[in-house]
Write a protein that holds these residues in place. Structure first.
Motif, mmCIF file in Angstrom:
data_model
loop_
_atom_site.group_PDB
_atom_site.id
_atom_site.type_symbol
_atom_site.label_atom_id
_atom_site.label_comp_id
_atom_site.label_asym_id
_atom_site.label_seq_id
_atom_site.Cartn_x
_atom_site.Cartn_y
_atom_site.Cartn_z
ATOM 1 N N ALA A 129 0.759 -1.578 -0.028
ATOM 2 C CA ALA A 129 -0.271 -0.134 0.034
ATOM 3 C C ALA A 129 0.628 1.294 0.035
ATOM 4 N N PRO A 130 0.097 2.634 -0.323
ATOM 5 C CA PRO A 130 0.918 3.191 -0.419
ATOM 6 C C PRO A 130 1.317 3.964 1.353
ATOM 7 N N THR A 131 2.259 4.480 1.458
ATOM 8 C CA THR A 131 2.631 4.788 2.926
ATOM 9 C C THR A 131 2.559 6.037 2.361
ATOM 10 N N PRO A 132 2.033 6.742 3.396
ATOM 11 C CA PRO A 132 2.031 8.099 3.620
ATOM 12 C C PRO A 132 3.737 8.588 3.886
ATOM 13 N N PRO B 217 -2.329 -5.245 -6.194
ATOM 14 C CA PRO B 217 -3.639 -3.764 -6.294
ATOM 15 C C PRO B 217 -4.007 -4.084 -5.056
ATOM 16 N N VAL B 218 -3.838 -2.790 -4.170
ATOM 17 C CA VAL B 218 -5.112 -2.369 -3.416
ATOM 18 C C VAL B 218 -5.839 -1.087 -3.684
ATOM 19 N N ASP B 219 -6.701 -1.229 -3.283
ATOM 20 C CA ASP B 219 -7.922 0.600 -3.173
ATOM 21 C C ASP B 219 -7.157 1.204 -3.173
ATOM 22 N N VAL B 220 -7.254 2.625 -3.928
ATOM 23 C CA VAL B 220 -6.496 4.280 -3.284
ATOM 24 C C VAL B 220 -7.252 4.543 -3.346
ATOM 25 N N THR B 221 -7.215 6.140 -2.535
ATOM 26 C CA THR B 221 -7.231 7.501 -3.641
ATOM 27 C C THR B 221 -6.740 8.529 -3.526
ATOM 28 N N LEU B 222 -6.595 8.887 -4.820
ATOM 29 C CA LEU B 222 -5.624 10.076 -4.919
ATOM 30 C C LEU B 222 -5.972 11.240 -5.256
ATOM 31 N N GLY C 74 -8.956 5.094 -7.364
ATOM 32 C CA GLY C 74 -8.157 3.598 -8.107
ATOM 33 C C GLY C 74 -7.137 2.439 -7.305
ATOM 34 N N LYS C 75 -6.531 2.281 -8.566
ATOM 35 C CA LYS C 75 -5.849 1.184 -7.318
ATOM 36 C C LYS C 75 -3.807 1.523 -7.594
ATOM 37 N N TYR C 76 -3.488 0.904 -6.480
ATOM 38 C CA TYR C 76 -1.766 1.595 -6.754
ATOM 39 C C TYR C 76 -1.737 0.122 -6.573
ATOM 40 N N VAL C 77 0.097 0.091 -7.235
ATOM 41 C CA VAL C 77 0.731 -0.856 -7.600
ATOM 42 C C VAL C 77 2.303 -0.187 -7.371
ATOM 43 N N ASP C 78 2.879 -1.135 -6.690
ATOM 44 C CA ASP C 78 4.306 -1.021 -6.723
ATOM 45 C C ASP C 78 4.850 -2.179 -7.526
ATOM 46 N N LEU C 79 5.741 -1.619 -8.903
ATOM 47 C CA LEU C 79 6.008 -2.500 -9.634
ATOM 48 C C LEU C 79 7.988 -2.458 -9.467
ATOM 49 N N GLU C 80 8.361 -3.170 -9.087
ATOM 50 C CA GLU C 80 10.510 -3.861 -9.684
ATOM 51 C C GLU C 80 11.260 -4.512 -9.897
ATOM 52 N N LEU C 81 12.101 -4.214 -10.642
ATOM 53 C CA LEU C 81 12.573 -5.594 -11.702
ATOM 54 C C LEU C 81 12.993 -6.327 -10.807
ATOM 55 N N PRO C 82 13.594 -7.427 -11.400
ATOM 56 C CA PRO C 82 14.850 -8.301 -10.123
ATOM 57 C C PRO C 82 16.423 -7.483 -9.828
ATOM 58 N N SER C 83 16.571 -8.066 -9.263
ATOM 59 C CA SER C 83 18.088 -7.463 -8.912
ATOM 60 C C SER C 83 19.716 -7.966 -9.428
ATOM 61 N N ASP C 84 18.942 -8.654 -10.627
ATOM 62 C CA ASP C 84 19.806 -9.082 -11.408
ATOM 63 C C ASP C 84 19.680 -8.439 -13.151
ATOM 64 N N TRP D 279 -0.101 5.278 -9.126
ATOM 65 C CA TRP D 279 -1.926 5.220 -8.753
ATOM 66 C C TRP D 279 -2.036 5.376 -10.209
ATOM 67 N N ILE D 280 -2.940 4.071 -10.819
ATOM 68 C CA ILE D 280 -3.631 4.047 -11.755
ATOM 69 C C ILE D 280 -5.508 4.452 -11.430
ATOM 70 N N LEU D 281 -5.948 5.517 -11.254
ATOM 71 C CA LEU D 281 -6.287 6.525 -10.912
ATOM 72 C C LEU D 281 -7.506 6.383 -12.093
ATOM 73 N N ASN D 282 -9.341 6.670 -12.049
ATOM 74 C CA ASN D 282 -10.261 6.960 -12.915
ATOM 75 C C ASN D 282 -10.750 7.793 -12.769
ATOM 76 N N VAL D 283 -10.601 9.275 -13.614
ATOM 77 C CA VAL D 283 -10.983 10.753 -13.658
ATOM 78 C C VAL D 283 -11.524 11.027 -14.748
ATOM 79 N N ASP D 284 -13.124 10.805 -14.048
ATOM 80 C CA ASP D 284 -14.400 10.791 -14.878
ATOM 81 C C ASP D 284 -13.805 10.339 -16.187
ATOM 82 N N GLY D 285 -13.870 9.193 -15.189
ATOM 83 C CA GLY D 285 -14.226 7.759 -16.793
ATOM 84 C C GLY D 285 -12.838 7.751 -17.627
ATOM 85 N N VAL D 286 -12.581 8.636 -17.423
ATOM 86 C CA VAL D 286 -10.476 8.521 -17.988
ATOM 87 C C VAL D 286 -8.712 7.343 -17.217
ATOM 88 N N ARG D 287 -9.078 6.564 -18.175
ATOM 89 C CA ARG D 287 -7.789 6.023 -17.348
ATOM 90 C C ARG D 287 -6.377 6.919 -17.257
#
Lengths: 185, 293
Positions: free
Chosen positions: B89-92, B210-215, B220-230, B255-263
């Motif tokens: 989750a996002p960590t304020p 993915p977790v629910d989030v508001t920004l 929308g949804k919040y997701v963290d991505l990371e590449l492998p360390s190698d 933060w993947i948001l739905n802004v009035d119907g636009v992702r």
């Protein structure tokens, strides 16, 4: 572009700049689209060019050089767009919507495709020189002066772009030939 | 094919294409112009000519430094998605924000490429047909703008300490992060959930659940991505002085948001080694975001 409009805009007249923008935007867009081959990115480049031109206009000392000056800004905006596209698209892609293009019936589809593919592989610096020379018809010396780049570098970029595109056309012709023979057989 | 033949072919090909910019783009530019202050002419026409050689060299050297810093600022970090593991989750931040208060001007300044004075900025990053959507955000000292997609803080810090925030609209994904020059090969549906799910199905990088989030007032949804360390970038396509393939040690927070119907996607990126105070600053930039559809 009217010299008096440029002088007025340089002094902060926003309406004068709007007139300049309306008069210049189509041409700037056409050039940007030829360099970037993408409507959305060309639009972004034009938008950025106009904002930068407005901001920097007081620094333009030779009003008669406005056309060359704004094309220089445009070319650099295209470089930024091209780099942004490649960096940002590593994992995601910004939505772009290609507008309608008027097909040139004097070229075959295969030729256009080959040139499109070849052109997209060129670095943006070569694309810009190729477009300024072949689309706007600018002499290489004028391109060098406008972009602030040595003439030898401009010649080199055009040479490499031309060589690459000719190779793309020739490769396309080679691959097309067996297909024709197969069809005949 | 002779040279003349080629020139004629090239010219005909270049003539083929749109030549009219849309009114929307022109108006958007003029709207941004309205928000943009002109730079005051500070360089008298004859000044450079009147300088002695030492002064000219000093000015030229300063110009080179500025260009070099700007050039570095446009380089991507070595890594793109990676780090010590996706958070859920996002960590304020609870830390005091190091960001300066917004400018006293009632209007945010239009985002420009290059160094940004501390303050509040506005940009229109989305391509058609949603070009009217405006994102505003506040940055402190040391940030660089990159029109139109966002801002970055590079300073003189090593790549693994860099941070940034981007705004965009994602239409598809690449199964191989090295293939950025090609067309995206992973189709993604139009909804927030479609993108969050598609990210989770990729094998090139790890994605958090993915977790629910508001920004900025939009859900929308919040997701963290990371590449492998190698992850290695060797063999990836190079463009000029930039890798556009992503490498190890960085994280993307989306933060993947739905802004009035636009992702739309707000992306904040940092690295595993980014100091906590910089992570807090990045979070504060995200917290300052406002979106006008």
């Amino acid at each position: 572009v009217d010299r008096t409009l440029v002088e007025a805009a340089r002094s902060g007249d926003e309406e004068a700049f709007a007139s300049i923008a309306r008069a210049s935007a189509d041409r700037l867009f056409a050039v940007a689209h030829r360099i970037l081959r993408d409507v959305g990115r060309a639009e972004d480049a034009v938008q950025q060019t106009l904002v930068t031109a407005w901001r920097e206009l007081p620094e333009l000392r030779e009003v008669d050089r406005f056309e060359a000056w704004i094309h220089r800004i445009l070319v650099h905006a295209c470089y930024a767009e091209a780099k942004r596209a490649r960096r940002w698209s590593a994992n995601v892609r910004v939505l772009s919507v290609d507008g309608p293009a008027t097909p040139d019936t004097t070229l075959s589809v295969a030729t256009r495709d080959a040139l499109d593919r070849g052109f997209r592989r060129l670095p943006p610096e070569q694309c810009a020189v190729f477009v300024l020379h072949h689309y706007l018809g600018w002499p290489l010396g004028e391109i060098a002066e406008t972009l602030g780049t040595p003439l030898g570098t401009i010649k080199s970029r055009l040479h490499y772009a031309t060589t690459s595109l000719r190779a793309a056309l020739e490769a396309d012709a080679r691959t097309a030939t067996p297909t024709s023979r197969e069809r005949m057989a | 094919m002779t040279s003349n033949d080629f020139d004629r072919t090239a010219q005909a090909w270049l003539e083929d294409g749109p030549t009219n910019v849309s009114d929307r783009v022109l108006q958007a530019a003029l709207d941004e112009v309205h928000l943009t202050r002109q730079r005051r002419a500070w360089w008298p026409t004859r000044r450079f000519r009147e300088m002695n050689n030492t002064s000219r060299f000093a000015v030229a050297a300063a110009a080179v430094v500025v260009v070099a810093v700007a050039g570095i600022s446009l380089l991507p970090g070595r890594g793109g998605i990676g780090g010590q593991g996706p958070s859920t989750a996002p960590t304020p931040t609870a830390s005091p924000s190091p960001i300066s208060p917004p400018s006293s001007s009632p209007l945010p300044a239009a985002l420009l490429s290059g160094p940004l004075p501390p303050g509040r900025y506005s940009t229109f990053p989305l391509d058609r047909p949603n070009g009217g959507m405006r994102f505003t955000f506040t940055v402190g000292e040391g940030w660089q703008g990159f029109v139109p997609i966002g801002a970055y803080k590079y300073d003189d810090r090593p790549p693994a300490d860099r941070i940034g925030v981007n705004f965009s609209q994602v239409n598809g994904l690449y199964s191989d992060p090295c293939l950025g020059a090609a067309t995206e090969d992973v189709a993604v549906g139009p909804t927030v959930d479609d993108l969050a799910t598609a990210l989770g199905h990729q094998s090139a990088y790890e994605a958090s659940t993915p977790v629910d989030v508001t920004l900025a007032g939009y859900s929308g949804k919040y997701v963290d991505l990371e590449l492998p360390s190698d992850w290695v970038t060797e063999g990836c396509f190079l463009w000029g002085d930039s890798f556009y393939a992503q490498g190890p040690d960085s994280r993307w927070h989306l933060w993947i948001l739905n802004v009035d119907g636009v992702r739309v996607v707000v992306l904040a990126w940092d690295f595993a080694g980014t100091p906590p105070e910089d992570k807090a600053e990045l979070q504060a930039v995200v917290d300052s975001i406002q979106i006008e559809p």
